[in-house]
Each structure stands twice: as C-alpha cells, then as structure tokens.
Design a protein around this motif. Structure first.
Motif, mmCIF file in Angstrom:
data_model
loop_
_atom_site.group_PDB
_atom_site.id
_atom_site.type_symbol
_atom_site.label_atom_id
_atom_site.label_comp_id
_atom_site.label_asym_id
_atom_site.label_seq_id
_atom_site.Cartn_x
_atom_site.Cartn_y
_atom_site.Cartn_z
ATOM 1 N N LYS A 213 -5.645 8.170 7.260
ATOM 2 C CA LYS A 213 -6.379 9.421 7.093
ATOM 3 C C LYS A 213 -7.570 9.188 6.175
ATOM 4 C CE LYS A 213 -2.486 12.549 7.865
ATOM 5 N NZ LYS A 213 -1.656 13.643 7.306
ATOM 6 N N HIS B 80 4.371 11.142 1.446
ATOM 7 C CA HIS B 80 3.595 10.008 0.948
ATOM 8 C C HIS B 80 3.041 10.341 -0.432
ATOM 9 C CE1 HIS B 80 3.352 7.362 4.548
ATOM 10 N NE2 HIS B 80 3.596 8.500 5.182
ATOM 11 N N ILE C 271 1.399 3.542 1.772
ATOM 12 C CA ILE C 271 0.382 4.318 2.481
ATOM 13 C C ILE C 271 0.386 4.040 3.978
ATOM 14 C CG2 ILE C 271 -1.098 4.599 0.453
ATOM 15 C CD1 ILE C 271 -2.817 2.298 1.436
ATOM 16 N N ASP C 272 1.252 3.122 4.442
ATOM 17 C CA ASP C 272 1.369 2.860 5.874
ATOM 18 C C ASP C 272 2.248 3.931 6.528
ATOM 19 O OD1 ASP C 272 4.280 1.967 6.010
ATOM 20 O OD2 ASP C 272 3.510 0.508 4.572
ATOM 21 N N ASP C 273 2.330 3.886 7.864
ATOM 22 C CA ASP C 273 3.109 4.891 8.603
ATOM 23 C C ASP C 273 4.343 4.289 9.272
ATOM 24 O OD1 ASP C 273 1.860 3.378 10.552
ATOM 25 O OD2 ASP C 273 1.164 5.083 11.740
ATOM 26 N N GLU D 52 -2.196 8.319 2.610
ATOM 27 C CA GLU D 52 -1.961 7.721 3.918
ATOM 28 C C GLU D 52 -3.193 6.941 4.365
ATOM 29 O OE1 GLU D 52 0.200 10.415 6.723
ATOM 30 O OE2 GLU D 52 -0.174 11.885 5.136
#
Length: 234
Positions: free
Chosen positions: A109, A102, A88-90, A106
């Motif tokens: 968000k 994803h 869930i990280d970017d 995320e």
C-alpha cells in the motif's frame, strides 16, 4: 470459540526466504536504517527510500507463505485467530488468515506524504517519484518508520486483552512498542513462544525452541486437539 492471538515478527517470514530488515544485503548495506526508513531519510532522499521499498516489495511478492503461516490460517477452522504482525508483507493473508492487524504498515500500500488518511492499494505496481495522491502530495510507503508513532497499537492492545491463548513467533521481543503488548495479555492466559534461540527467555511463558515452520504446526495441532478433538464441526 477460543480466541488465539498471535504476535508474529520477521522470523516467520524469513523462513519464506524474505530477508529481515537488517539483512537485506547488497548495495543497501552501505546505508543506515535511518537513511532508508525514517522521516529524516525521506526528506533527505525520497528517491532512495522509494527504491529500497520497491526492492523489498518485489521480494515480498515473490515469497510464498510457509508451513507456519498455513498452520495459523488452518487453525481458524477450530478457533478465532487474530494475528498481530510486525511484518509489512502479506504472507499471513495469502496463507488464508482472515484477521490480520499490521502494526508497522503494509508494503503493498501507499499513502499520501501529507494526509495519512489517504491510502492506496498498489496491486502489482510500485511507487515512483512523481506519483501523487489526489491532493497532490508525493506518495510514500504505507509503513511505520523509525521515529513515527504506531497508530494501530491501541487496537492491538485491545485484541491482546481478549486472548484465551497468546502465541509469540518470529520475534525476539526487542522491538518496542510491539514487545510491550505481552503486558496487555491477561495474567491467567497461557503464553507460548516459538523460537530456536537458546538465549530467549520470557517469564511465565512456555518456550518451544524450534523454528516457526517446525513449531507452529505442532502447536496448532495441540490447540486443535484441545478445542475440537473430533474435527472442526464439534
């Protein structure tokens, strides 16, 4: 161009210093995953759930993409690269990957707790009790909790069906339904698994028993040499 499809899991982010879900440590060890990441946990104590994800969000923002993330992003000079991530990280995006799906949501968000179509970027903020969507419902993390469906699964399966090469990195293939995506890869497509565990075995796959930061750059160079031995313009 060759289409590389990558299925990534928590192991790739762990090498950036991000703890896996079950290794967050500290005061969170006293809670079960269902207290912190399930619809029942949310109904029982939304404040606790928000605090947990606010902590995880701060950790994710402080982490930096590692050599594995960067190698996959750089491979876009030579191939079409689609990353399907359980994370869930970017970190994939910050490394430069442009096609990231994803599966489990995320961390940066938020969405309405009543209307899943209302999704908001958090920028540098967090979610607090009393933060509402435009329809008046409490905001929740935009993540898939235990017991919830995975809306992006059909899209991920379609991407897998279009693969010319399939790479699995940072996941033990124990989390379903994500682990079942390997069955959507066409039977003639080469599958590579990068994982240091001696216990992991995937029928028909090439196993590279190295960490993500060791194995992914090496594998990416192999792919680059096969598809464009003289450089990205050839």
């Amino acid at each position: 161009m060759q289409h590389i499809v990558v299925l990534s899991g928590s192991g790739i982010s762990a090498e950036s210093g991000l703890p896996t879900f079950r290794d967050v440590g500290g005061l969170w060890q006293q809670y079960s995953v269902y207290d912190l990441a399930s619809p029942d946990g949310w109904r029982a104590d939304p404040g606790l759930v928000l605090e947990f994800y606010n902590t995880r969000r701060q950790q994710a923002r402080q982490a930096q993409p590692n050599l594995a993330h960067k190698a996959l992003a750089e491979l876009e000079q030579y191939c079409t690269v689609s990353v399907i991530t359980q994370n869930i990280d970017d970190l994939h995006e910050r490394a430069g990957s442009s096609r990231v799906l994803h599966l489990h949501g995320e961390i940066n968000k938020a969405r309405s707790s009543r209307n899943p179509d209302l999704i908001y970027s958090l920028d540098e903020g967090d979610i607090q009790l009393g933060d509402h969507c435009e329809e008046g419902s409490q905001l929740r993390p935009h993540v898939v909790w235990f017991g919830e469906s995975v809306p992006e699964l059909p899209n991920a399966a379609e991407i897998c069906r279009q693969a010319d090469h399939f790479l699995i990195v940072g996941t033990s293939l124990q989390v379903y339904p994500a682990a079942a995506l390997i069955h959507d890869v066409p039977p003639d497509v080469p599958i590579t698994v990068i994982d240091p565990s001696e216990d992991l075995d995937v029928t028909g796959a090439r196993i590279i028993r190295k960490t993500a930061c060791e194995g992914v750059p090496e594998w990416a160079r192999e792919i680059q040499e096969k598809v464009s031995p003289s450089g990205p313009d050839n």
